[in-house]
Design a protein around this motif. Structure first.
Motif, mmCIF file in Angstrom:
data_model
loop_
_atom_site.group_PDB
_atom_site.id
_atom_site.type_symbol
_atom_site.label_atom_id
_atom_site.label_comp_id
_atom_site.label_asym_id
_atom_site.label_seq_id
_atom_site.Cartn_x
_atom_site.Cartn_y
_atom_site.Cartn_z
ATOM 1 N N ARG A 1 41.443 37.661 44.270
ATOM 2 C CA ARG A 1 41.431 38.702 45.299
ATOM 3 C C ARG A 1 42.001 38.153 46.612
ATOM 4 N NH1 ARG A 1 39.021 43.269 44.518
ATOM 5 N NH2 ARG A 1 38.419 43.544 46.695
ATOM 6 N N SER B 1 37.963 42.378 51.802
ATOM 7 C CA SER B 1 37.867 43.071 50.520
ATOM 8 C C SER B 1 38.555 44.428 50.578
ATOM 9 C CB SER B 1 36.395 43.236 50.126
ATOM 10 O OG SER B 1 36.276 43.923 48.896
ATOM 11 N N ASP C 1 41.924 45.576 48.431
ATOM 12 C CA ASP C 1 41.899 46.730 47.533
ATOM 13 C C ASP C 1 43.011 47.709 47.879
ATOM 14 O OD1 ASP C 1 39.780 45.803 46.045
ATOM 15 O OD2 ASP C 1 38.264 46.843 47.227
ATOM 16 N N HIS D 1 46.424 46.169 46.914
ATOM 17 C CA HIS D 1 46.573 46.120 45.457
ATOM 18 C C HIS D 1 47.014 47.468 44.911
ATOM 19 C CE1 HIS D 1 44.715 44.938 41.310
ATOM 20 N NE2 HIS D 1 46.015 44.680 41.369
#
Length: 249
Positions: free
Chosen positions: A163, A177, A181, A184
């Motif tokens: 990640r 985070s 996300d 991605h």
């Protein structure tokens, strides 16, 4: 009613944009959060799907509305409730808040990092922080068991396993985070605009609504962070009326 482990935190704030910034920060640190701007919707939520905690912002010129909200919460639920001041406070205000049923009082000068720590402390006392503890433990174990970061290359590397985004040369870009996300999802749809609703579900695990600024805030932070590494200032480009598109590094 007892909150379930997976229930989010409710950030109660008449300033939706301000509440979204707090909710984004909590979500990025393993505590999913929703924003609520009215007392009636909050009370309905408490009775239908109790959260783990309510963070109630106290920004009025008089404490009466905030204290009355705490009392109404206590009439229908024993969910932990924290009052966070947005104006200079006094001993009288703090005592009134605690006597009205608040579990903690956060002064105006406290940083968002301390707000997070206080929320976790209240959740631990209430016995509802097991999910956050498991999240942190699982994340640490996962990172320790991963292979070493990719060797330095001339290319960008997006690693779903770790990640992390690595710039040419192998330097990690240090994404949160929520930022990872979003990137991605955008990279997977390179060249095609991704709707805000799709991004909101992927990043915050909740539907998007017209007043929701959470995705826009994450996109702005991500663009600013990537500008340090990328030669393309429009690596993530807004698409009017739709969402965002990844245009390449």
């Amino acid at each position: 009613m007892t909150p379930t482990v997976g229930s989010p935190i409710i950030v109660f704030d008449s300033d939706i944009a301000g509440g979204e910034r707090v909710a984004d920060y909590l979500a990025e640190n393993g505590l999913p959060a929703d924003v609520c701007g009215g007392t009636d919707p909050l009370l309905r939520r408490l009775q239908q799907q109790p959260p783990r905690l309510v963070l109630l912002h106290w920004g009025e010129t008089t404490p009466t509305p905030a204290l009355e909200t705490v009392r109404q919460v206590r009439d229908v639920s024993d969910v932990p409730c924290i009052l966070r001041a947005r104006q200079p406070d006094s001993v009288t205000d703090r005592v009134a808040a605690l006597e009205s049923g608040a579990d903690d009082w956060i002064p105006v000068e406290v940083t968002i990092r301390e707000v997070l720590a206080r929320i976790r402390a209240v959740l631990r006392r209430a016995g509802h922080d097991t999910a956050a503890a498991r999240y942190d433990e699982a994340l640490a174990q996962r990172r320790s068991s991963l292979p070493l970061p990719p060797a330095a290359t001339r290319h960008w590397r997006l690693s779903p396993e770790r990640r992390e985004l690595y710039a040419p040369g192998g330097t990690p870009c240090g994404l949160t985070s929520a930022e990872f996300d979003m990137l991605h999802v955008l990279v997977q749809q390179r060249g095609a605009p991704v709707p805000r609703d799709t991004l909101s579900v992927a990043v915050f695990r909740r539907p998007w609504y017209p007043q929701d600024r959470g995705i826009d805030n994450v996109a702005a932070r991500l663009r600013k962070k990537l500008a340090t590494w990328s030669r393309n200032p429009q690596v993530i480009k807004p698409v009017r009326g739709i969402g965002y598109v990844f245009t390449g590094f």
